[in-house]
Scaffold this motif. Structure first.
Motif, PDB file in Angstrom:
ATOM      1  N   THR A   1       0.854  -1.220  -0.162  1.00 34.58           N
ATOM      2  CA  THR A   1       0.065  -0.186   0.074  1.00 34.58           C
ATOM      3  C   THR A   1       0.799   1.260  -0.179  1.00 34.58           C
ATOM      4  O   THR A   1       1.950   1.287   0.704  1.00 34.58           O
ATOM      5  CB  THR A   1      -0.908  -0.052   1.247  1.00 34.58           C
TER       6      THR A   1
ATOM      7  N   ARG B   1       6.145  -4.183  10.319  1.00 36.07           N
ATOM      8  CA  ARG B   1       5.670  -4.109   8.911  1.00 36.07           C
ATOM      9  C   ARG B   1       6.936  -3.326   8.041  1.00 36.07           C
ATOM     10  O   ARG B   1       7.811  -2.488   8.704  1.00 36.07           O
ATOM     11  CB  ARG B   1       4.599  -3.258   8.567  1.00 36.07           C
TER      12      ARG B   1
ATOM     13  N   THR C   1      -3.835  -4.085   4.723  1.00 39.64           N
ATOM     14  CA  THR C   1      -4.370  -2.887   5.434  1.00 39.64           C
ATOM     15  C   THR C   1      -5.938  -2.400   5.462  1.00 39.64           C
ATOM     16  O   THR C   1      -6.370  -1.464   5.900  1.00 39.64           O
ATOM     17  CB  THR C   1      -3.752  -1.637   4.849  1.00 39.64           C
ATOM     18  N   GLU C   2      -6.638  -3.607   4.721  1.00 43.85           N
ATOM     19  CA  GLU C   2      -7.949  -3.419   4.872  1.00 43.85           C
ATOM     20  C   GLU C   2      -8.923  -3.455   6.043  1.00 43.85           C
ATOM     21  O   GLU C   2      -9.859  -2.785   6.196  1.00 43.85           O
ATOM     22  CB  GLU C   2      -8.536  -4.270   3.625  1.00 43.85           C
TER      23      GLU C   2
ATOM     24  N   ASP D   1      -5.610  -4.376  10.908  1.00 42.50           N
ATOM     25  CA  ASP D   1      -4.625  -3.930  10.094  1.00 42.50           C
ATOM     26  C   ASP D   1      -4.786  -2.672   9.365  1.00 42.50           C
ATOM     27  O   ASP D   1      -3.983  -1.720   9.067  1.00 42.50           O
ATOM     28  CB  ASP D   1      -4.819  -4.909   8.573  1.00 42.50           C
ATOM     29  N   ARG D   2      -6.077  -2.245   9.490  1.00 43.00           N
ATOM     30  CA  ARG D   2      -6.411  -0.782   9.113  1.00 43.00           C
ATOM     31  C   ARG D   2      -5.942   0.151  10.223  1.00 43.00           C
ATOM     32  O   ARG D   2      -5.472   1.222  10.002  1.00 43.00           O
ATOM     33  CB  ARG D   2      -8.157  -0.579   9.199  1.00 43.00           C
TER      34      ARG D   2
ATOM     35  N   VAL E   1      -3.055  -0.009  11.358  1.00 42.46           N
ATOM     36  CA  VAL E   1      -1.592   0.002  11.116  1.00 42.46           C
ATOM     37  C   VAL E   1      -1.463   1.370  10.343  1.00 42.46           C
ATOM     38  O   VAL E   1      -0.449   2.087  10.398  1.00 42.46           O
ATOM     39  CB  VAL E   1      -1.091  -1.205  10.419  1.00 42.46           C
ATOM     40  N   MET E   2      -2.285   1.563   9.367  1.00 40.54           N
ATOM     41  CA  MET E   2      -2.059   2.649   8.632  1.00 40.54           C
ATOM     42  C   MET E   2      -2.197   3.952   9.184  1.00 40.54           C
ATOM     43  O   MET E   2      -1.489   5.229   8.924  1.00 40.54           O
ATOM     44  CB  MET E   2      -3.396   2.933   7.533  1.00 40.54           C
TER      45      MET E   2
ATOM     46  N   THR F   1      -4.765  -1.301  -1.822  1.00 35.01           N
ATOM     47  CA  THR F   1      -3.707  -2.182  -1.193  1.00 35.01           C
ATOM     48  C   THR F   1      -3.798  -3.268  -2.614  1.00 35.01           C
ATOM     49  O   THR F   1      -4.943  -3.736  -2.975  1.00 35.01           O
ATOM     50  CB  THR F   1      -4.098  -3.104  -0.210  1.00 35.01           C
TER      51      THR F   1
END
Length: 422
Positions: A215, A242, A261-262, A266-267, A269-270, A287
């Protein structure tokens, strides 16, 4: 020099220079601190013996040294012999200490650092100096030379330790500079849209898994100092475990984040990675399945960064797919295509007057009863059709932001059809 003053005979008593002053200043030769010619010659003759003894001690103490191939152990022996030869020359001219020891290790990192770590180098230096301390004093021609040789070993060992550390530090700096240039090339290739094998091989050389999801995030750098930017991004990436590739391109920071990252954690993390950026918007592209497709994520993210100014309430970070209306208004054909493909076309192909119902609902300001009267249907029918439209497009006409997306998508669809593009 005393050799000229006293016809080649060493000074005695008050004529002998102070040892500490000579060692610190380094202005006189080894003989000037009292080492006899016999002692200097003995040290020079024993250089091979000392080097062999040091290597033998390494073989006896370190299992990893025994496992090294013969040619690599031979290289270590050559370096040890050079070090002993440098010691003999250093005794004659302390001023040459730094140059001698630096020359000893000048070529070593290119060969040795590939299969001998810095920790192992320190262990080898320690063992070698222990052998020196045990054997060199026995080479002295008299008791006074023995004491001076013992001190010389300690001082020369310090020079060797610093020289080896400097060699490895220089090699690490060169490697780091090369990695930084290679990383910049990879990020630049992604931004430019390259998907060649050379880009993937460069990324693999940096430790990136070419098959991992990727991403692209873009925004403002947190500082004008590149090392500070690198530290901020890498430290936060390490916290979320990551891999990242990053590049500062003028006033924008481009970060390629590895992994999904979806959904869920995981989201999040962004959001944590967005903290590594400076003030302003941070836009994340979609992604993609692998690094070879990262140029698509980069193109969408950069398009979103140009258009995000039109959405004052945009979250941070914001997905490029959430900026489709603004990107379309800014003239991005890819955004227009996505609006048609994801919203306008599914509504039209679904039939059942879904598109008509959505348009009527939006045009009446979201008043259900008014929309129902306009369409001559029951309000429950409108509710059913709107729910069906939400399932198809993922956009809820009752949400103000989604309503804007639906309105722009339908308008873009009509314009595209009028131009004969759909």
């Amino acid at each position: 020099m005393w050799t000229a003053k006293n016809d080649g005979k060493p000074p005695t008593g008050a004529e002998r220079p102070d040892t500490k002053t000579v060692w610190e200043c380094g202005e006189m030769s080894g003989a000037s601190v009292g080492l006899s010619a016999e002692t200097l010659e003995a040290v020079e003759r024993a250089s091979g013996k000392l080097a062999s003894a040091a290597v033998a001690a390494m073989e006896a103490q370190f299992a990893w040294f025994v496992r090294m191939p013969a040619d690599q152990r031979a290289s270590v022996l050559l370096v040890a012999q050079s070090g002993v030869a440098g010691f003999a020359a250093w005794l004659r001219d302390p001023m040459e200490a730094l140059r001698m020891t630096t020359d000893t290790f000048r070529g070593a990192p290119r060969d040795l650092s590939r299969w001998v770590s810095l920790r192992q180098t320190v262990e080898m230096v320690r063992v070698s100096l222990k052998i020196f301390e045990e054997m060199v004093p026995d080479l002295a021609a008299n008791d006074e030379d023995r004491a001076l040789l013992g001190e010389a070993v300690l001082r020369y060992g310090r020079e060797v330790a610093f020289a080896s550390a400097m060699s490895y530090a220089s090699a690490a700096e060169a490697r780091g500079a090369w990695d930084a240039r290679l990383e910049a090339l990879v990020v630049d290739g992604i931004v430019r849209g390259d998907a060649e094998e050379s880009l993937l091989s460069r990324a693999a050389a940096l430790g990136w898994d070419p098959g991992a999801q990727a991403t692209v995030l873009v925004g403002n750098p947190p500082s004008d100092d590149p090392p500070t930017v690198v530290f901020e991004v890498r430290s936060r990436a390490a916290r979320v475990s990551r891999p990242v590739l990053l590049g500062v391109q003028g006033s924008r920071l481009v970060v390629v984040l590895g992994g999904p990252t979806e959904d869920g954690a995981d989201r999040e993390v962004m959001g944590k990675m967005a903290e590594a950026f400076g003030e302003g918007a941070v836009v994340a592209g979609p992604t993609v399945a692998s690094l070879a497709e990262a140029h698509r994520s980069s193109a969408d993210a950069l398009s979103g960064l140009r258009a995000v100014v039109a959405w004052r309430e945009a979250p941070r970070p914001v997905r490029s797919t959430d900026l489709l209306p603004e990107r379309a208004l800014a003239g991005d054909p890819e955004a227009e295509f996505q609006l048609i493909d994801r919203i306008a076309r599914p509504l039209e192909e679904a039939g059942g007057s879904l598109q008509e119902t959505v348009e009527a609902y939006l045009s009446t300001g979201g008043v259900l009863e008014t929309c129902a009267r306009q369409l001559f249907v029951h309000p429950n029918t409108v509710r059913y059709r709107l729910r069906k439209a939400t399932e198809l497009t993922g956009r809820n006409a009752n949400d103000p932001r989604d309503a804007l997306v639906l309105r722009i998508a339908l308008a873009v669809g009509r314009l595209s059809r009028a131009r004969g593009l759909w």
